[in-house]
Scaffold this active site. Structure first.
Site, mmCIF file in Angstrom:
data_model
loop_
_atom_site.group_PDB
_atom_site.id
_atom_site.type_symbol
_atom_site.label_atom_id
_atom_site.label_comp_id
_atom_site.label_asym_id
_atom_site.label_seq_id
_atom_site.Cartn_x
_atom_site.Cartn_y
_atom_site.Cartn_z
ATOM 1 N N ASP A 83 -11.339 1.604 3.419
ATOM 2 C CA ASP A 83 -11.232 0.009 3.351
ATOM 3 C C ASP A 83 -13.122 0.230 2.913
ATOM 4 O OD1 ASP A 83 -8.947 -1.314 3.214
ATOM 5 O OD2 ASP A 83 -9.062 -0.690 4.915
ATOM 6 N N GLN A 136 -4.701 -1.519 9.174
ATOM 7 C CA GLN A 136 -4.679 -3.641 9.084
ATOM 8 C C GLN A 136 -4.707 -3.650 10.064
ATOM 9 O OE1 GLN A 136 -3.505 -3.487 5.468
ATOM 10 N NE2 GLN A 136 -3.593 -5.956 6.590
ATOM 11 N N LYS A 165 0.542 -1.525 0.028
ATOM 12 C CA LYS A 165 0.259 -0.347 -0.062
ATOM 13 C C LYS A 165 1.024 1.320 -0.377
ATOM 14 C CE LYS A 165 -3.978 -3.033 2.091
ATOM 15 N NZ LYS A 165 -4.375 -2.887 3.471
#
Ligand code: GUN
Length: 287
Positions: A119, A96, A52
């Site tokens: 997300d 995460q 990422k």
């Protein structure tokens, strides 16, 4: 002969489009910033977070990494999220997963401002998707839609079967296929006569989390098969939820593992960062 859907190539196209967009925004004095929080040192998470950050650097998004120790308390993590929610220089926040066992993922994901939830995991964004309102969309299923569209595969009117019902993939995948006017069936571990249903699919999306679960006898001749799974087998090689060698000859198009859905997740995360940052509002009109 079947077509191999090249996720590496398609994700690169998307990243290049975003790179141009970010450069144009920079010329107007606008910067896009993504905060990435990792708690503990799970090796797989380390690889994902690294990918990422690399994608951010390529596109021109500023990434701020918060690498917190395993012992971080839920309270400390919630405080950091609150601080990033309030920070106007931060456009996107990503925590995460998985988090260490002593921290409630649910509480943390709920604490992220939905307008910064790149997300697409916050219930507000999940709800918006399900009733067709603008909002961030979960990156992996959004990536699957892009793979289909950019490979010239029509969804409208097709029998779409989603195998798996997770909050992150299966459920939003079904919603997105429905939004594209597919006829959608969701199957899962308790589904009876599974093969009968998967064999109806013109488009079969597999996200069951079991290595090589889907074999040739699950698939209709000429179907399109999208494999969301990723596993490492005994000799350290990657494989998906689909037994590629047995399934591919029955398909008209199929994604490989690696190089199919995987790279699309990061590309769509970048898309969410740029769209959210550019318009300062959630936007799910995908490219
Ligand atoms: N862990 C595995 N996949 C994901 C993802 O897409 N987002 C986050 N935040 N964590 C993950």
């Amino acid at each position: 002969m079947y077509q191999i859907i090249d996720g590496k190539k398609i994700s690169q196209q998307i990243k290049d489009e975003l790179k141009e967009k970010v450069a144009a925004l920079k010329a107007q004095g606008k910067t896009i910033t993504l905060a990435v929080i990792q708690v503990g040192s799970d090796p797989a998470s380390g690889v994902y977070v690294g990918n990422k950050k690399k994608a951010c650097a390529y596109i021109g998004i500023e990434s701020r990494a918060y690498e917190l120790p395993e012992e971080t308390t839920q309270e400390e993590l919630l405080q950091l999220v609150a601080q990033l929610n309030a920070d106007e220089t931060v456009g996107g926040i990503l925590v995460q997963l998985p988090l260490p066992g002593h921290i409630s993922e649910d509480k943390v994901l709920l604490a992220i401002d939905p307008k910064k939830d790149v997300d697409g995991f916050h219930p507000v964004n999940v709800g918006n998707l399900s009733i067709g309102r603008p909002g961030f969309v979960s990156c992996t299923p959004a990536g699957v839609i892009q793979l289909l569209k950019r490979s010239g595969i029509e969804i409208q009117g097709k029998e779409c079967v989603v195998l798996g019902r997770s909050n992150i993939v299966g459920k939003p995948m079904a919603m997105l296929l429905l939004r594209e006017n597919g006829t959608v069936t969701v199957c899962h571990s308790r589904t009876k006569n599974l093969k009968e249903i998967t064999k109806r699919a013109d488009i079969l999306v597999v996200a069951v989390g079991k290595p090589k679960f889907v074999t040739g006898d699950y698939v209709k001749e000429g179907a399109v098969v999208i494999d969301v799974g990723i596993h490492r087998n005994a000799d350290n090689r990657l494989c998906g939820d689909v037994d590629f060698d047995s399934v591919a000859p029955h398909t008209s198009a199929i994604t490989p593992v690696p190089g199919g859905v995987g790279p699309m997740t990061v590309a769509m995360l970048m898309y969410n960062c740029v769209e959210g940052g550019a318009k300062n509002a959630c936007n799910q009109r995908i490219l």
